[in-house]
Design a protein around this motif. Structure first.
Motif, mmCIF file in Angstrom:
data_model
loop_
_atom_site.group_PDB
_atom_site.id
_atom_site.type_symbol
_atom_site.label_atom_id
_atom_site.label_comp_id
_atom_site.label_asym_id
_atom_site.label_seq_id
_atom_site.Cartn_x
_atom_site.Cartn_y
_atom_site.Cartn_z
ATOM 1 N N ILE A 123 57.975 12.499 78.429
ATOM 2 C CA ILE A 123 57.219 13.675 77.970
ATOM 3 C C ILE A 123 58.147 14.868 77.787
ATOM 4 O O ILE A 123 58.064 15.585 76.774
ATOM 5 N N ILE A 124 59.048 15.083 78.737
ATOM 6 C CA ILE A 124 59.987 16.204 78.612
ATOM 7 C C ILE A 124 60.907 16.005 77.415
ATOM 8 O O ILE A 124 61.211 16.950 76.676
ATOM 9 N N ALA A 125 61.347 14.775 77.193
ATOM 10 C CA ALA A 125 62.224 14.493 76.051
ATOM 11 C C ALA A 125 61.514 14.726 74.723
ATOM 12 O O ALA A 125 62.164 14.996 73.695
ATOM 13 N N PHE A 126 60.194 14.637 74.726
ATOM 14 C CA PHE A 126 59.415 14.809 73.497
ATOM 15 C C PHE A 126 59.243 16.294 73.141
ATOM 16 O O PHE A 126 58.990 16.622 71.974
ATOM 17 N N ILE A 127 59.376 17.182 74.118
ATOM 18 C CA ILE A 127 59.136 18.606 73.884
ATOM 19 C C ILE A 127 60.075 19.202 72.837
ATOM 20 O O ILE A 127 59.613 19.929 71.939
ATOM 21 N N PRO A 128 61.399 18.961 72.867
ATOM 22 C CA PRO A 128 62.254 19.536 71.812
ATOM 23 C C PRO A 128 61.905 19.034 70.422
ATOM 24 O O PRO A 128 62.101 19.756 69.435
ATOM 25 N N LYS A 138 65.989 19.259 63.893
ATOM 26 C CA LYS A 138 65.302 17.981 64.091
ATOM 27 C C LYS A 138 66.273 16.917 64.611
ATOM 28 O O LYS A 138 65.949 16.157 65.535
ATOM 29 N N LEU A 139 67.456 16.847 64.010
ATOM 30 C CA LEU A 139 68.459 15.884 64.475
ATOM 31 C C LEU A 139 68.943 16.240 65.878
ATOM 32 O O LEU A 139 69.175 15.358 66.714
ATOM 33 N N MET A 140 69.105 17.540 66.115
ATOM 34 C CA MET A 140 69.534 17.998 67.429
ATOM 35 C C MET A 140 68.505 17.635 68.498
ATOM 36 O O MET A 140 68.855 17.203 69.608
ATOM 37 N N ALA A 141 67.239 17.802 68.188
ATOM 38 C CA ALA A 141 66.173 17.467 69.135
ATOM 39 C C ALA A 141 66.208 15.988 69.492
ATOM 40 O O ALA A 141 66.053 15.606 70.661
ATOM 41 N N LEU A 142 66.415 15.144 68.492
ATOM 42 C CA LEU A 142 66.500 13.703 68.739
ATOM 43 C C LEU A 142 67.718 13.377 69.603
ATOM 44 O O LEU A 142 67.628 12.571 70.544
ATOM 45 N N PHE A 143 68.838 14.001 69.295
ATOM 46 C CA PHE A 143 70.066 13.803 70.068
ATOM 47 C C PHE A 143 69.844 14.184 71.531
ATOM 48 O O PHE A 143 70.204 13.439 72.453
ATOM 49 N N LEU A 144 69.245 15.363 71.769
ATOM 50 C CA LEU A 144 69.033 15.844 73.130
ATOM 51 C C LEU A 144 68.011 14.992 73.876
ATOM 52 O O LEU A 144 68.129 14.792 75.094
ATOM 53 N N ALA A 145 66.997 14.500 73.168
ATOM 54 C CA ALA A 145 65.992 13.639 73.799
ATOM 55 C C ALA A 145 66.635 12.349 74.304
ATOM 56 O O ALA A 145 66.392 11.918 75.439
ATOM 57 N N ILE A 146 67.474 11.730 73.462
ATOM 58 C CA ILE A 146 68.156 10.495 73.868
ATOM 59 C C ILE A 146 69.140 10.787 74.997
ATOM 60 O O ILE A 146 69.259 10.020 75.963
ATOM 61 N N SER A 147 69.841 11.918 74.890
ATOM 62 C CA SER A 147 70.795 12.309 75.926
ATOM 63 C C SER A 147 70.104 12.444 77.282
ATOM 64 O O SER A 147 70.641 12.027 78.311
ATOM 65 N N LEU A 148 68.896 13.023 77.308
ATOM 66 C CA LEU A 148 68.155 13.158 78.559
ATOM 67 C C LEU A 148 67.819 11.794 79.154
ATOM 68 O O LEU A 148 67.864 11.610 80.379
ATOM 69 N N MET A 149 67.507 10.828 78.309
ATOM 70 C CA MET A 149 67.190 9.491 78.807
ATOM 71 C C MET A 149 68.385 8.870 79.535
ATOM 72 O O MET A 149 68.211 8.157 80.534
ATOM 73 N N PHE A 150 69.592 9.153 79.039
ATOM 74 C CA PHE A 150 70.796 8.661 79.719
ATOM 75 C C PHE A 150 71.088 9.485 80.975
ATOM 76 O O PHE A 150 71.413 8.935 82.029
ATOM 77 N N ASN A 151 70.979 10.797 80.868
ATOM 78 C CA ASN A 151 71.289 11.657 82.010
ATOM 79 C C ASN A 151 70.354 11.409 83.188
ATOM 80 O O ASN A 151 70.763 11.497 84.350
ATOM 81 N N SER A 152 69.099 11.120 82.891
ATOM 82 C CA SER A 152 68.111 10.910 83.946
ATOM 83 C C SER A 152 68.203 9.525 84.574
ATOM 84 O O SER A 152 67.676 9.297 85.661
ATOM 85 N N GLY A 153 68.858 8.588 83.889
ATOM 86 C CA GLY A 153 68.946 7.217 84.380
ATOM 87 C C GLY A 153 67.819 6.328 83.899
ATOM 88 O O GLY A 153 67.759 5.144 84.272
ATOM 89 N N VAL A 154 66.914 6.846 83.069
ATOM 90 C CA VAL A 154 65.787 6.059 82.575
ATOM 91 C C VAL A 154 66.273 4.857 81.773
ATOM 92 O O VAL A 154 65.739 3.738 81.915
#
Length: 726
Positions: free
Chosen positions: A181-186, A588-604
């Motif tokens: 959900i947080i990754a979807f916000i950007p 839009k591309l930046m938001a996608l990049f940051l969303a994926i980055s959060l998935m790695f940073n969080s360990g998901v």
């Protein structure tokens, strides 16, 4: 329906403000007395104490200084900063003076409650005399909570329910959903959907507190590294009801630990553990809001939002910072000082007064951040002096090199930055030298001298031996395809930051950055490079933790670098797209990049794809500094009943001992039963039969069989989840 804005009480009618303060003070007294009669009203005492001590006292100081209409974010942050500063220094004064008045335990509930009630009353009288005319309160139209606002308000409960599910049922489903959900916000912000611009600050705060709580609320006890030793010194003051400033330890000199925590614990009745797990992360969650204010004033709301999202989505923010209580407070003051460098609504007098509040508060909150800020101020002032020499007029070739011109040619700022730097340098050196020399048996003073000596030594080694440099990166010893992708994401972030800083130096950012902020940003980038490549600095400052501090300045330049690179690509294609569409596509591309980055940073990602886990938050069986109640009971038992001093444990259970036993008596390593020392085993040791400590010359853990270590010892305690041998 309209209501007065509670976040801007400094704009209210003074009488209404004082009535609110009297009500909160009365509730604090009533709930405290009821508690002593064993009648407890859950949360009310904590809530009223927090509002009075951390917010309303700061509001009163703003009234005394006649500061009004500065916006919600600045009002909240300045109020927090002023309030926390008064708690630290007024509390230290109480601890020093009261013993001479016959009060042997000054850090006790009723002496503190009486003292701070009188202090608040004094601020009320002074604010009424100084500012009883101003009356322009902001009124909010309250016609019901919108769906976006309600959604943002409810997101933090996902971390509360998610950590509960992990602690009780070992289920990470809610937490994984929370990260998605947080990754979807950007993405919603990039596409201008659902979240309006006016709710960007609320979105940033909601994401920040959610991410922080997802880490801090794991386990009912403290989780992490330094925080266990921080707990020891805070709890030492709580138990003894006074602060022994002569104890020779770095942490004992930090008022963010030995004054704020004990005072708030005594008055509110909240345990030290709860303060570290709830109150400090809550205060730290306002740091990204301060960043948003800083970035928005120099760029625009969308750039500011994405810069803040990068800041909170890097794992150091939500997986490391909840384990570093003193740095949470230190970064809050760091942000406040940076806010002053670009402040345009306060008078020079009030900026000076705030500086006199916040710089000393930074010094006694976190010593490493003190050194970092000293470096930045000195180097920035040196650049100012070089610019004022007008060397470009004497040596015209300097102006031909765009990169050099930043350091030799003045910017367009109208601020008298030279005067502010001189004042800050005087404050930094005078207060640092005096406080660090007088407190904790001068251990901080000796550390400072040693640090300076080592820096000079390593500098000379670099000049005469370039091989003295060693590359250090934010990488993991674990190797896998997914970890390689994660490393690429980190390198790309650093790459875009470098582009943004280059654009700043060339003065081609397309934004109007304040000259003070520009100097600090360049210096933080330079220091980050030094930390990553110079061995001594890497060991002294910790690359990961400094990277998180550096992002205070540099996260906005990730966005700037991304946009400038997009413009450059558009230019290569001979402006095939109009600038507006390029900007929208970039976000839009930046938001996608940051969303994926959060998935790695969080360990998901590692959890979903069955790679080796990286986060104790999502993986209950992962070995780490996370302790259950049974282990805590065992550690408390050996703390109370041990005859000899030394207690041994592995590298993680040793941290639990740190919170209860003096540091010199808790040992991380093997033990010999013949010398009468003890060995403490936790739940992980008993379930796996493994005991982890670093091998000689390495930092990674090597695991040994518990049976080989305990074969010669005798068990003297066993509660099913922890065991003690002698």
């Amino acid at each position: 329906m309209k209501m007065l804005n509670p976040l801007k009480m400094n704009d209210w009618n003074i009488k209404h403000l004082i009535i609110i303060i009297i009500i909160f003070q009365a509730l604090t007294w009533i709930t405290t007395i009821l508690n002593y009669r064993e009648i407890d009203i859950p949360f009310l005492r904590v809530f009223t104490t927090f509002i009075v001590m951390f917010f309303l006292n700061g509001i009163l100081i703003l009234r005394i200084l006649r500061i009004h209409e500065i916006g919600n974010i600045k009002t909240i942050l300045y109020s927090f900063g002023l309030s926390i500063t008064t708690i630290m220094f007024f509390g230290m004064l109480v601890d020093l003076v009261y013993p001479f008045l016959g009060i042997d335990k000054p850090i006790s509930t009723f002496p503190l409650l009486i003292t701070f009630t009188l202090f608040t009353a004094f601020l009320c009288v002074l604010s009424y005399r100084r500012d009883n005319i101003f009356n322009r309160p902001e009124k909010l139209n309250f016609e019901g909570i919108s769906v976006p606002l309600l959604t943002l308000l409810l997101i933090p409960f996902l971390s509360i329910f998610g950590t509960y599910a992990m602690n009780v049922y070992n289920s990470n489903i809610i937490l994984i959903l929370m990260f998605f959900i947080i990754a979807f916000i950007p993405l919603l912000v990039a596409y201008n959907k659902f979240i309006p611009e006016k709710l960007y600050p609320m979105a940033i705060f909601s994401m920040s507190i959610t991410l922080l709580f997802s880490t801090s609320l794991i386990s009912s006890y403290l989780t992490g590294w330094d925080i266990n030793l921080e707990y020891y010194f805070s709890n030492l003051v709580v138990n003894s009801s006074y602060w022994n400033s002569s104890i020779p330890d770095l942490l004992n000199a930090m008022l963010s630990l030995v004054i704020i925590v004990p005072i708030f614990s005594k008055i509110s009745g909240l345990s030290v553990v709860s303060i570290f797990k709830v109150i400090y992360p809550f205060l730290f969650a306002f740091v990204p809001l301060g960043l948003y204010s800083i970035f928005k004033n120099q760029t625009n709301t969308k750039i500011a939002f994405f810069a803040c999202f990068l800041f909170v989505s890097i794992f150091m923010f939500f997986l490391e910072m909840p384990y570093l209580a003193r740095q949470e407070i230190g970064e809050l003051f760091f942000i406040l000082i940076i806010m002053l460098t670009i402040e345009d609504k306060l008078s020079d007098r009030n900026i000076l007064i705030f500086t006199l509040f916040f710089i000393p508060a930074l010094l006694v909150s976190h010593y490493s951040m003190d050194y970092i800020y000293i470096f930045m101020v000195l180097t920035a002032y040196l650049i100012v002096l070089i610019r004022n020499m007008n060397l470009s007029n004497k040596y015209p070739r300097l102006g031909r090199w765009p990169i050099l011109s930043f350091f030799f040619i003045k910017g367009e700022s109208k601020d008298n930055i030279k005067m502010r730097y001189v004042m800050q340098i005087i404050l930094l050196f005078s207060i640092t030298a005096s406080y660090y020399f007088l407190v904790s048996s001068s251990v901080l003073f000796h550390l400072t001298i040693t640090t300076i000596n080592n820096l000079i030594t390593i500098g000379l080694q670099f000049l005469f031996n370039p091989k003295a440099l060693a590359a250090v990166g934010i990488v993991t010893s674990e190797k896998s395809f997914l970890r390689t992708i994660a490393l690429v994401f980190h390198l790309l972030i650093e790459f875009f930051i470098a582009i943004g800083i280059l654009a700043l130096i060339l003065r081609r950012t397309g934004q109007k950055f304040n000259e003070n902020y520009s100097l600090f940003s360049v210096m933080s980038f330079v220091l980050l490079i030094l930390v990553l490549v110079v061995p001594f600095l890497a060991g002294a400052l910790n690359p990961e933790r400094f990277y998180q501090i550096a992002l205070i300045f540099l996260s906005v330049f990730f966005v700037v670098g991304w946009i400038r690179l997009s413009d450059f690509i558009n230019k290569l294609f001979k402006y095939k797209w109009n600038p507006k569409s390029v900007m929208e596509t970039s976000f839009k591309l930046m938001a996608l990049f940051l969303a994926i980055s959060l998935m790695f940073n969080s360990g998901v990602v590692y959890e979903l794809l069955n790679d080796k886990p990286t986060s104790m938050v999502l993986h209950s069986s992962m070995d780490g500094p996370k302790f259950n109640n049974i282990e805590v009971v065992g550690a408390e038992w050996i703390t109370e009943y041990r005859v000899n001093d030394n207690v041994h444990a592995d590298s993680y259970r040793f941290l639990l001992l740190n919170s209860l036993i003096p540091y010199a008596q808790a040992k991380s390593g093997f033990y010999s039963p013949n010398n009468g020392s003890y060995m403490f085993l936790g739940t992980y040791n008993l379930l796996t039969g493994e005991f982890g400590i670093p091998a000689i010359g390495y930092t990674t853990l090597k695991y040994y069989s518990v049976e080989n270590l305990t074969s010669e010892g005798s068990s003297i305690y066993d509660n099913g989840g922890s065991k003690i041998f002698i």
